[in-house]
Design an enzyme around this catalytic site. Structure first.
Site, short mmCIF file in Angstrom:
data_model
loop_
_atom_site.label_atom_id
_atom_site.label_comp_id
_atom_site.label_asym_id
_atom_site.label_seq_id
_atom_site.Cartn_x
_atom_site.Cartn_y
_atom_site.Cartn_z
N ASP A 1 1.04 3.51 7.37
CA ASP A 1 2.49 3.55 7.35
C ASP A 1 3.09 3.98 8.68
OD1 ASP A 1 2.03 2.94 4.73
OD2 ASP A 1 2.89 4.78 3.90
N ASP B 1 8.70 1.34 9.44
CA ASP B 1 7.39 1.75 8.99
C ASP B 1 6.39 0.68 9.42
OD1 ASP B 1 8.47 3.97 7.74
OD2 ASP B 1 7.50 3.59 5.81
N HIS C 1 7.59 -1.94 2.65
CA HIS C 1 6.24 -2.32 3.06
C HIS C 1 5.90 -3.73 2.57
CE1 HIS C 1 5.21 2.25 3.33
NE2 HIS C 1 6.15 1.87 4.18
N ASP D 1 2.98 -5.26 2.72
CA ASP D 1 1.60 -5.54 2.35
C ASP D 1 1.35 -5.55 0.84
OD1 ASP D 1 1.95 -2.81 2.27
OD2 ASP D 1 0.36 -2.33 3.69
N CYS E 1 -2.93 0.37 2.94
CA CYS E 1 -2.14 1.53 3.34
C CYS E 1 -3.02 2.73 3.70
CB CYS E 1 -1.20 1.94 2.21
SG CYS E 1 0.15 0.79 1.91
#
Length: 358
Positions: A117, A190, A240, A242, A345
């Site tokens: 992150d 991030d 995020h 992902d 992550c």
């Protein structure tokens, strides 16, 4: 089809050797070294109510208050799972590094379980993200010994250079780019909102923790040898990328069919990739997903051309990867997922064996 850098960008390539401590430009070359996080003393992040309502599952909003640790059994089991991941990676020849434990209670922090992150590794550079959450302003402290070591060995460290003031991001109206929780008053991004596709290409998204000035900040940090392309997932709770897109190798990626379609990606660097919908995750009640949707199942780690790390109980994902020619490596990780992330992550690529800008 490979996407070549435009005229004027660096095109020379060389393979990494022992003298190159940091070297990673994509999500799929064979992994040689990575950081694996630690769950010790993890706390529910105490963020502004607007942020929590925008990003967290409704049934857990009440937990995100100051001084509230994650349940001890969740943290203990998550740490065992992270230790298990480290052992699995080491058994496959990957060098594993771990952050130092930090007392997040004293710092009003969150966790060191999710190194992806806060840092983006691009080529031989480690770029610090100017994260939006105030609970993450001291997260660098867990990784400082590693950062110092990589710098001494020749890696380039790029601190964010941005004030850690997060209050200004929540003042007044939200972002002009959409109904995001943060405004554009200072750069914020991030690193988990971005993915590296090689050939100087990075794709990312605007979200509740990444604003447009943050994207420009990243472009400046990377310089003219890299292009940052913004995707537009249909995700009102975006935080995020992902769990929306997972590149497996050049030209092949999994996508979240609730958030993306090949049509949405046709004007992006992935326009000529084979795009495969990820399996819809099964509902679960334990351990709880305090901070994510069930699509955390897409948060995979590619170890190289054959192997992908998958949560041990995710039979559907394993079956799909096998159909695509991969050998999934099952690893228990459900308690780590309770803390807000999964394999992608909870790791940070430091070195992958492959070509790099030279």
């Amino acid at each position: 089809m490979r996407h070549h850098p435009p005229t004027g960008e660096r095109t020379t390539r060389r393979s990494p050797g022992p003298a190159i401590p940091v070297c990673s430009d994509n999500e799929w070359d064979p992994l040689e070294e990575c950081v694996v996080g630690t769950a010790r003393r993890s706390m529910f992040p105490a963020e502004d109510e607007r942020m929590i309502r925008a990003t967290m599952p409704r049934e857990h909003w009440h937990r995100f208050v100051a001084g509230n640790p994650f349940p001890a059994d969740i943290v203990d089991n998550a740490e065992r799972e992270l230790d298990g991941l480290s052992a699995l990676l080491e058994s496959r020849g990957v060098r594993v590094r771990r952050p130092r434990p930090v007392d997040w209670t004293e710092l009003g922090g969150y966790t060191a379980a999710m190194p992806r992150d806060g840092f983006l590794v691009v080529g031989d550079r480690i770029v610090e993200a100017p994260m939006a959450w105030r609970s993450r302003r001291d997260e660098l402290s867990a990784y400082l010994p590693l950062i110092r070591e990589y710098r001494q060995d020749g890696a380039t460290w790029l601190p964010s250079g941005v004030s850690h003031d997060s209050a200004c991001l929540l003042e007044g109206t939200a972002s002009p780019d959409g109904d995001w929780a943060i405004n554009d008053s200072r750069p914020a991004w991030d690193a988990a909102d971005f993915l590296r596709l090689g050939e100087g290409i990075v794709v990312g998204q605007l979200s509740h923790v990444t604003n447009r000035s943050g994207v420009e900040h990243l472009r400046e940090r990377l310089g003219p040898g890299y292009r940052v392309h913004l995707l537009e997932p249909d995700d009102p709770h975006a935080m995020h990328i992902d769990a929306s897109l997972c590149p497996l190798t050049e030209g092949l990626a999994l996508y979240n069919p609730d958030r993306l379609t090949p049509r949405r990606l046709r004007h992006t660097p992935l326009h000529d990739w084979r795009l495969v919908p990820a399996p819809v995750p099964k509902h679960r009640t334990w351990p709880p997903l305090y901070m994510t949707s069930p699509w955390i199942s897409m948060n995979l780690l590619v170890l190289g051309p054959e192997h992908v790390l998958v949560e041990a109980e995710d039979d559907d994902m394993c079956a799909l990867l096998e159909e695509l020619g991969y050998r999934p490596l099952r690893c228990p990780f459900r308690h780590v997922q309770s803390l807000g992330g999964s394999f992608h992550c909870a790791t940070l690529d430091i070195r992958r064996r492959g070509d790099r800008p030279g």
